[in-house]
Design an enzyme around this catalytic site. Sequence first.
Site, PDB file in Angstrom:
ATOM      1  N   GLY A 182     -15.548  -2.179 -27.621  1.00 44.05           N
ATOM      2  CA  GLY A 182     -16.501  -2.961 -28.132  1.00 44.05           C
ATOM      3  C   GLY A 182     -15.575  -4.090 -29.072  1.00 44.05           C
ATOM      4  O   GLY A 182     -14.760  -3.974 -29.472  1.00 44.05           O
ATOM      5  N   CYS A 198      -9.584   0.221 -34.164  1.00 45.54           N
ATOM      6  CA  CYS A 198     -10.476  -1.340 -34.138  1.00 45.54           C
ATOM      7  C   CYS A 198      -9.279  -2.636 -34.071  1.00 45.54           C
ATOM      8  O   CYS A 198      -8.283  -2.480 -34.372  1.00 45.54           O
ATOM      9  CB  CYS A 198     -10.893  -1.466 -35.638  1.00 45.54           C
ATOM     10  SG  CYS A 198     -11.691  -2.871 -35.854  1.00 45.54           S
ATOM     11  N   LEU A 199      -9.957  -3.441 -32.954  1.00 49.57           N
ATOM     12  CA  LEU A 199      -8.817  -4.515 -32.629  1.00 49.57           C
ATOM     13  C   LEU A 199      -8.723  -5.251 -34.058  1.00 49.57           C
ATOM     14  O   LEU A 199      -7.526  -6.125 -34.045  1.00 49.57           O
ATOM     15  CB  LEU A 199      -9.579  -5.404 -31.735  1.00 49.57           C
ATOM     16  CG  LEU A 199      -9.683  -4.892 -30.100  1.00 49.57           C
ATOM     17  CD1 LEU A 199     -10.400  -5.650 -29.319  1.00 49.57           C
ATOM     18  CD2 LEU A 199      -8.526  -4.424 -29.719  1.00 49.57           C
ATOM     19  N   HIS A 229     -19.971   1.532 -34.760  1.00 51.74           N
ATOM     20  CA  HIS A 229     -18.675   0.834 -35.336  1.00 51.74           C
ATOM     21  C   HIS A 229     -18.771  -0.374 -35.306  1.00 51.74           C
ATOM     22  O   HIS A 229     -18.485  -1.190 -36.182  1.00 51.74           O
ATOM     23  CB  HIS A 229     -17.550   1.503 -34.305  1.00 51.74           C
ATOM     24  CG  HIS A 229     -16.236   0.796 -34.722  1.00 51.74           C
ATOM     25  ND1 HIS A 229     -15.099   1.176 -34.912  1.00 51.74           N
ATOM     26  CD2 HIS A 229     -15.917  -0.641 -34.484  1.00 51.74           C
ATOM     27  CE1 HIS A 229     -14.273   0.456 -35.398  1.00 51.74           C
ATOM     28  NE2 HIS A 229     -14.835  -0.849 -34.918  1.00 51.74           N
TER      29      HIS A 229
HETATM   30 NI    NI Z   1     -13.739  -2.670 -34.810  1.00 56.70          NI
END
Ligand code: NI
Length: 178
Positions: A49, A98-99, A140
Amino acid sequence: MAILKVSRMGHPVLRTIAQPVPEDWIEKEETQRLIDDMIETMDEYHGVGLAAPQVHVSSRILVAQMLSDTEDAIEALVLVNPEIEPLNEEMETAREGCLSIPDVRGRVPRHLAISVRAIDRNGEAVSFEAEGFDARVIQHEVDHLDGILYLDRMEDLSSLCFLDEYGRYWADEEEDEE
Ligand code: NI
């Protein structure tokens, strides 16, 4: 299409409440290009995402890869101005990454089932229910639109770990949950 630079924890855009997208902006070339670039950026970095603030754009747009997508359906879920509500009280805790917080994982409680209302990339209103992993990803990403990182949602920071150590010590044990 282009791969965009991903904002990292500490950049103020990740702590800013993103602006709603005016409906007549959705069909604009600039917005459509942003959505395409977000999908390509998510794929490039193997994310499930990505929210617009993660590419330095403070707008309420997210893209996500749903577990319920078939392998043929590579088209990502695109939600503009999403609104979510839990369907019940049930929570589930599982590992997230998370990126914008590279190479770290932590266990985060999330609502197990949610309802989602949004506008799609064609400007059509959509509403659906999501549960489990899909619901987790959407929660998220919607948090990103509100300046919230998953670390803020963790109840116990002792589960924070680097990706290497996660793979070495925890992945097998937690495989069943994800
Ligand atoms: Ni994230």
